[in-house]
Design a protein around this motif. Structure first.
Motif, PDB file in Angstrom:
ATOM      1  N   ASP A 125       0.832  -1.208   0.000  1.00 32.35           N
ATOM      2  CA  ASP A 125       0.000   0.000   0.000  1.00 32.35           C
ATOM      3  C   ASP A 125       0.865   1.255   0.000  1.00 32.35           C
ATOM      4  OD1 ASP A 125      -2.310  -1.544   0.075  1.00 32.35           O
ATOM      5  OD2 ASP A 125      -2.359  -1.584   2.266  1.00 32.35           O
ATOM      6  N   ILE A 126       1.915   1.247   0.812  1.00 29.70           N
ATOM      7  CA  ILE A 126       2.816   2.398   0.881  1.00 29.70           C
ATOM      8  C   ILE A 126       3.503   2.605  -0.468  1.00 29.70           C
ATOM      9  CG2 ILE A 126       4.876   3.342   1.995  1.00 29.70           C
ATOM     10  CD1 ILE A 126       2.466   3.273   3.818  1.00 29.70           C
ATOM     11  N   ALA A 127       3.946   1.480  -1.082  1.00 25.41           N
ATOM     12  CA  ALA A 127       4.609   1.581  -2.381  1.00 25.41           C
ATOM     13  C   ALA A 127       3.673   2.169  -3.428  1.00 25.41           C
ATOM     14  CB  ALA A 127       5.105   0.199  -2.821  1.00 25.41           C
ATOM     15  N   ALA A 128       2.413   1.708  -3.441  1.00 27.77           N
ATOM     16  CA  ALA A 128       1.451   2.231  -4.409  1.00 27.77           C
ATOM     17  C   ALA A 128       1.178   3.711  -4.171  1.00 27.77           C
ATOM     18  CB  ALA A 128       0.154   1.426  -4.315  1.00 27.77           C
ATOM     19  N   GLU A 129       1.108   4.098  -2.897  1.00 27.74           N
ATOM     20  CA  GLU A 129       0.859   5.500  -2.555  1.00 27.74           C
ATOM     21  C   GLU A 129       1.965   6.404  -3.069  1.00 27.74           C
ATOM     22  OE1 GLU A 129       1.348   7.833   1.599  1.00 27.74           O
ATOM     23  OE2 GLU A 129      -0.131   6.217   1.633  1.00 27.74           O
ATOM     24  N   LEU A 130       3.205   5.897  -3.074  1.00 25.24           N
ATOM     25  CA  LEU A 130       4.361   6.692  -3.499  1.00 25.24           C
ATOM     26  C   LEU A 130       4.736   6.436  -4.955  1.00 25.24           C
ATOM     27  CD1 LEU A 130       6.619   6.208  -0.342  1.00 25.24           C
ATOM     28  CD2 LEU A 130       5.132   8.142  -0.872  1.00 25.24           C
ATOM     29  N   LEU A 155       5.950   3.683  -6.210  1.00 30.38           N
ATOM     30  CA  LEU A 155       7.221   2.968  -6.192  1.00 30.38           C
ATOM     31  C   LEU A 155       6.966   1.470  -6.213  1.00 30.38           C
ATOM     32  CD1 LEU A 155       9.022   4.982  -3.365  1.00 30.38           C
ATOM     33  CD2 LEU A 155       9.450   5.185  -5.821  1.00 30.38           C
ATOM     34  N   HIS A 156       8.003   0.698  -6.536  1.00 27.91           N
ATOM     35  CA  HIS A 156       7.907  -0.749  -6.426  1.00 27.91           C
ATOM     36  C   HIS A 156       8.089  -1.131  -4.959  1.00 27.91           C
ATOM     37  CE1 HIS A 156       8.655  -5.048  -7.026  1.00 27.91           C
ATOM     38  NE2 HIS A 156       8.217  -4.892  -8.268  1.00 27.91           N
ATOM     39  N   VAL A 157       7.432  -2.196  -4.521  1.00 30.54           N
ATOM     40  CA  VAL A 157       7.534  -2.599  -3.124  1.00 30.54           C
ATOM     41  C   VAL A 157       8.967  -2.957  -2.745  1.00 30.54           C
ATOM     42  CG1 VAL A 157       7.042  -5.048  -3.523  1.00 30.54           C
ATOM     43  CG2 VAL A 157       6.425  -3.997  -1.324  1.00 30.54           C
ATOM     44  N   LYS A 158       9.771  -3.388  -3.738  1.00 30.59           N
ATOM     45  CA  LYS A 158      11.169  -3.707  -3.443  1.00 30.59           C
ATOM     46  C   LYS A 158      11.922  -2.477  -2.941  1.00 30.59           C
ATOM     47  CE  LYS A 158      11.771  -7.657  -6.538  1.00 30.59           C
ATOM     48  NZ  LYS A 158      12.516  -8.197  -7.708  1.00 30.59           N
ATOM     49  N   THR A 159      11.511  -1.286  -3.402  1.00 32.17           N
ATOM     50  CA  THR A 159      12.161  -0.065  -2.932  1.00 32.17           C
ATOM     51  C   THR A 159      11.897   0.151  -1.445  1.00 32.17           C
ATOM     52  OG1 THR A 159      11.890   0.921  -5.118  1.00 32.17           O
ATOM     53  CG2 THR A 159      12.346   2.427  -3.301  1.00 32.17           C
ATOM     54  N   ASN A 210      16.189  -1.986   4.666  1.00 37.81           N
ATOM     55  CA  ASN A 210      17.478  -2.649   4.816  1.00 37.81           C
ATOM     56  C   ASN A 210      18.647  -1.690   4.653  1.00 37.81           C
ATOM     57  OD1 ASN A 210      16.955  -5.511   5.298  1.00 37.81           O
ATOM     58  ND2 ASN A 210      15.903  -5.440   3.338  1.00 37.81           N
ATOM     59  N   ASN A 211      18.334  -0.384   4.532  1.00 38.41           N
ATOM     60  CA  ASN A 211      19.371   0.641   4.395  1.00 38.41           C
ATOM     61  C   ASN A 211      20.291   0.356   3.214  1.00 38.41           C
ATOM     62  OD1 ASN A 211      20.507   3.071   5.193  1.00 38.41           O
ATOM     63  ND2 ASN A 211      22.042   2.094   6.474  1.00 38.41           N
ATOM     64  N   ALA A 212      19.720  -0.155   2.130  1.00 40.85           N
ATOM     65  CA  ALA A 212      20.515  -0.465   0.941  1.00 40.85           C
ATOM     66  C   ALA A 212      21.065   0.824   0.335  1.00 40.85           C
ATOM     67  CB  ALA A 212      19.656  -1.203  -0.086  1.00 40.85           C
ATOM     68  N   PRO A 213      22.292   0.776  -0.209  1.00 45.31           N
ATOM     69  CA  PRO A 213      22.904   2.013  -0.720  1.00 45.31           C
ATOM     70  C   PRO A 213      22.312   2.481  -2.051  1.00 45.31           C
ATOM     71  CG  PRO A 213      24.341   0.132  -1.100  1.00 45.31           C
ATOM     72  CD  PRO A 213      23.199  -0.375  -0.271  1.00 45.31           C
ATOM     73  N   ASN A 214      21.632   1.591  -2.792  1.00 46.28           N
ATOM     74  CA  ASN A 214      21.168   1.942  -4.138  1.00 46.28           C
ATOM     75  C   ASN A 214      19.761   2.543  -4.130  1.00 46.28           C
ATOM     76  OD1 ASN A 214      20.183  -0.523  -3.288  1.00 46.28           O
ATOM     77  ND2 ASN A 214      19.984  -1.352  -5.358  1.00 46.28           N
ATOM     78  N   VAL A 215      19.518   3.484  -3.208  1.00 47.20           N
ATOM     79  CA  VAL A 215      18.255   4.219  -3.146  1.00 47.20           C
ATOM     80  C   VAL A 215      18.587   5.704  -3.109  1.00 47.20           C
ATOM     81  CG1 VAL A 215      16.122   4.638  -1.877  1.00 47.20           C
ATOM     82  CG2 VAL A 215      17.111   2.346  -1.899  1.00 47.20           C
ATOM     83  N   ARG A 216      17.958   6.493  -3.969  1.00 48.22           N
ATOM     84  CA  ARG A 216      18.219   7.936  -3.992  1.00 48.22           C
ATOM     85  C   ARG A 216      17.814   8.564  -2.655  1.00 48.22           C
ATOM     86  NH1 ARG A 216      14.703   9.987  -8.581  1.00 48.22           N
ATOM     87  NH2 ARG A 216      15.601  12.014  -7.991  1.00 48.22           N
ATOM     88  N   PRO A 217      18.606   9.508  -2.155  1.00 44.76           N
ATOM     89  CA  PRO A 217      18.305  10.131  -0.862  1.00 44.76           C
ATOM     90  C   PRO A 217      16.886  10.700  -0.784  1.00 44.76           C
ATOM     91  CG  PRO A 217      20.504  10.726  -1.558  1.00 44.76           C
ATOM     92  CD  PRO A 217      19.887   9.987  -2.709  1.00 44.76           C
TER      93      PRO A 217
END
Length: 322
Positions: A7-12, A14-18, A24-31
């Motif tokens: 639901d949060i992903a759809a609201e934004l 974005l894909h749920v993987k994001t 997981n604090n992955a580095p490959n996400v834009r600030p």
């Protein structure tokens, strides 16, 4: 009805993987994306908004110097925040440690603890979030390096330069070291029937490692820097030259600050600052775990070459040319 991650992903848009990458604090996400996701999760109750005041955090401070230094670095990073930090060593004061856990919101472990000790911590305070640094199992959040990948990288490095026989030194009481060793042996011997890999288990830091020298292999692989340092000292005392007579490869050794005179050796290393940053992230943000259960975040190791592994294939080629 409470919103889900989808639901949060759809609201934004974005894909749920994001969403999971942010958690997981992955580095490959834009600030800017990370900030949007955290704000949306906070609005919808996915982060614990009641954490106000001097929250108690118990941080295990192991007697092993390497782990103890990491605990100190984590404490320094958290010291600027509104926390009551309780560093304790369970080796010397287990009951005091468990009493502190009873009133803690978060417990951070750094010693790769056995399942029995994790159970006792759980019994002392089932509500505390348990962050297990450098452990392989147990806890709500498990951080640390990818032991299996590190072992495979070490084996590939030695096979790539033409090493056929190796002796591996490993502590037998540390599960992470066993996993590094298992992965190393599997990869070193895979598709290489000519390979020979001997494993020497070391019981503790005072255990004599001289047995590893008989017979002398083409290369040694030590599953931690402390063992690599002891082995290098022994080889030097015996007049065995590295890498002219034997190659040496260690796991995560040169970054161990307490080894002041550590020689320049090839090593499988991982980013300790990245692990500490991850721990700080989970302590300060602490996503609620009711929605997805325990999870692990692994930091990928990498190979650093410094000239302690001899390239036997090139030496052989030169001899044939002559």
């Amino acid at each position: 009805m409470k919103k889900t991650y989808r639901d949060i992903a759809a609201e934004l848009s974005l894909h749920v993987k994001t969403i999971y990458r942010v958690l997981n604090n992955a580095p490959n996400v834009r600030p800017v994306t990370r900030r949007r996701v955290i704000a949306a999760l906070s609005r919808n109750g996915f982060f614990d908004g009641a954490r106000i005041g001097r929250e108690r955090i118990v941080i295990e401070q192991p007697e092993l110097e390497w782990s103890g230094r990491i605990a100190e670095r984590l404490i320094r990073q958290l010291d600027q925040r509104i926390f009551e930090l309780i560093p304790l060593s369970p080796e010397s004061a287990r009951q005091e440690f468990l009493r502190a856990v009873e009133e803690a919101s978060t417990v951070v472990l750094l010693s790769d603890p056995p399942a029995e000790w994790i159970t006792r911590i759980r019994d002392a305070n089932p509500e505390a979030v348990l962050i297990n640094l450098f452990g392989n199992h147990g806890g709500d959040i498990t951080l640390g390096e990818d032991h299996y990948l590190g072992g495979k990288l070490a084996a590939r490095h030695l096979r790539r330069v033409g090493i056929h026989s190796v002796c591996m030194l490993s502590y037998d009481h540390r599960s992470g070291h066993r996993n590094r060793g298992d992965a190393f042996m599997d990869e070193f011997l895979r598709d290489h029937p000519d390979g020979a890999c001997r494993r020497c288990f070391i019981r503790n830091s005072s255990h004599d490692v001289s047995e590893a020298l008989q017979p002398l292999p083409e290369a040694f692989f030590a599953t931690c820097g402390q063992l690599g340092d002891r082995l290098h000292q022994l080889l030097t005392e015996r007049g065995v030259r590295v890498p002219d007579e034997v190659s040496l490869l260690v796991y995560d050794g040169p970054d161990e600050a307490y080894l002041k005179s550590f020689p320049p050796v090839d090593a499988i290393e991982f980013s300790i600052p990245q692990v500490i940053d991850l721990a700080e992230y989970y302590i300060t943000k602490r996503p609620l775990l009711l929605h997805h259960g325990p999870f692990a975040t692994r930091v990928a190791p990498y190979l650093v070459t410094r000239g302690s592994v001899k390239e036997k294939t090139k030496v052989k080629a030169k001899q044939e040319t002559v």
